[in-house]
Scaffold this motif. Structure first.
Motif, PDB file in Angstrom:
ATOM      1  N   THR A  39       0.724  -1.283   0.059  1.00  0.00           N
ATOM      2  CA  THR A  39      -0.058  -0.076  -0.010  1.00  0.00           C
ATOM      3  C   THR A  39       0.882   1.289   0.107  1.00  0.00           C
ATOM      4  O   THR A  39       0.420   2.392  -0.207  1.00  0.00           O
ATOM      5  N   TYR A  40       2.376   1.090   0.129  1.00  0.00           N
ATOM      6  CA  TYR A  40       3.022   2.370   0.129  1.00  0.00           C
ATOM      7  C   TYR A  40       3.836   2.265  -1.065  1.00  0.00           C
ATOM      8  O   TYR A  40       4.566   1.346  -1.212  1.00  0.00           O
ATOM      9  N   TYR A  41       4.030   3.365  -1.670  1.00  0.00           N
ATOM     10  CA  TYR A  41       4.769   3.555  -2.838  1.00  0.00           C
ATOM     11  C   TYR A  41       5.907   4.709  -2.690  1.00  0.00           C
ATOM     12  O   TYR A  41       5.468   5.670  -2.255  1.00  0.00           O
ATOM     13  N   ALA A 100      -3.604   8.893  -4.793  1.00  0.00           N
ATOM     14  CA  ALA A 100      -3.002   8.422  -3.604  1.00  0.00           C
ATOM     15  C   ALA A 100      -2.692   9.542  -2.636  1.00  0.00           C
ATOM     16  O   ALA A 100      -3.175  10.582  -2.670  1.00  0.00           O
ATOM     17  N   ASP A 101      -2.430   8.864  -1.388  1.00  0.00           N
ATOM     18  CA  ASP A 101      -2.470   9.937  -0.140  1.00  0.00           C
ATOM     19  C   ASP A 101      -1.099  10.237   0.049  1.00  0.00           C
ATOM     20  O   ASP A 101       0.024   9.304   0.126  1.00  0.00           O
ATOM     21  N   VAL A 161       3.988   7.676  -0.911  1.00  0.00           N
ATOM     22  CA  VAL A 161       2.403   7.881  -1.068  1.00  0.00           C
ATOM     23  C   VAL A 161       1.896   6.182  -0.505  1.00  0.00           C
ATOM     24  O   VAL A 161       2.374   5.546  -0.633  1.00  0.00           O
ATOM     25  N   ARG A 162       0.569   6.417  -0.223  1.00  0.00           N
ATOM     26  CA  ARG A 162      -0.350   5.342   0.387  1.00  0.00           C
ATOM     27  C   ARG A 162      -1.424   5.288  -1.048  1.00  0.00           C
ATOM     28  O   ARG A 162      -2.139   6.182  -0.977  1.00  0.00           O
ATOM     29  N   CYS A 163      -1.510   4.035  -1.322  1.00  0.00           N
ATOM     30  CA  CYS A 163      -2.366   3.788  -2.283  1.00  0.00           C
ATOM     31  C   CYS A 163      -3.093   2.179  -2.495  1.00  0.00           C
ATOM     32  O   CYS A 163      -2.018   1.630  -2.284  1.00  0.00           O
ATOM     33  N   ASP A 164      -4.041   1.967  -2.270  1.00  0.00           N
ATOM     34  CA  ASP A 164      -4.815   0.703  -2.567  1.00  0.00           C
ATOM     35  C   ASP A 164      -4.939   0.234  -3.796  1.00  0.00           C
ATOM     36  O   ASP A 164      -5.285  -1.139  -4.253  1.00  0.00           O
ATOM     37  N   SER A 165      -5.167   1.124  -4.709  1.00  0.00           N
ATOM     38  CA  SER A 165      -5.481   0.724  -6.015  1.00  0.00           C
ATOM     39  C   SER A 165      -4.192   0.268  -7.090  1.00  0.00           C
ATOM     40  O   SER A 165      -3.348   1.069  -6.990  1.00  0.00           O
ATOM     41  N   PHE A 187      -3.543   2.823  -9.699  1.00  0.00           N
ATOM     42  CA  PHE A 187      -2.506   4.080  -9.542  1.00  0.00           C
ATOM     43  C   PHE A 187      -1.253   3.696  -9.952  1.00  0.00           C
ATOM     44  O   PHE A 187      -0.426   4.596 -10.787  1.00  0.00           O
TER      45      PHE A 187
END
Length: 105
Positions: A21-23, A79-80, A93-97, A100
């Motif tokens: 979830t983190y990139y 993303a967050d 960033v954090r993103c579940d998709s 993204f």
């Protein structure tokens, strides 16, 4: 021995199921910055400026913070924002998709 293998398999399944979830998103430049080398106090602390003067290290564009427009463009993709590193010129960033990842690539 069997317990270790079972635990290992359980951990593998758990990690695969959770997904990442983190990139880290790295940028290639710091173009269009609102900062100027002539005014380093806008982006460096007084202590950092004194240390650079003492050690004869020049202040250059690599010292600029990350361009806020770059951060905003990544956040617009879904993303967050977590944090940034001006030294590594990137953000976490954090993103579940999975979409993204495709958009950023």
């Amino acid at each position: 021995m069997i317990r270790i293998v079972v635990l290992f398999l359980f951990l593998q399944i758990s990690v695969i199921g959770m997904g990442q979830t983190y990139y880290w998103v790295g940028f290639t430049d710091k173009d269009n910055s609102t900062y100027s080398i002539e005014n380093p106090e806008e982006f460096l602390s007084e202590r950092a400026i004194q240390r650079r003067q003492k050690q004869a290290i020049a202040i250059d564009e690599l010292d600029f913070p990350i361009n806020q427009q770059y951060i905003d463009q990544v956040v617009e993709l879904g993303a967050d924002f977590v944090h940034s590193s001006k030294w590594l010129n990137g953000i976490t960033v954090r993103c579940d998709s999975l979409a993204f990842i495709e958009k950023v690539s």
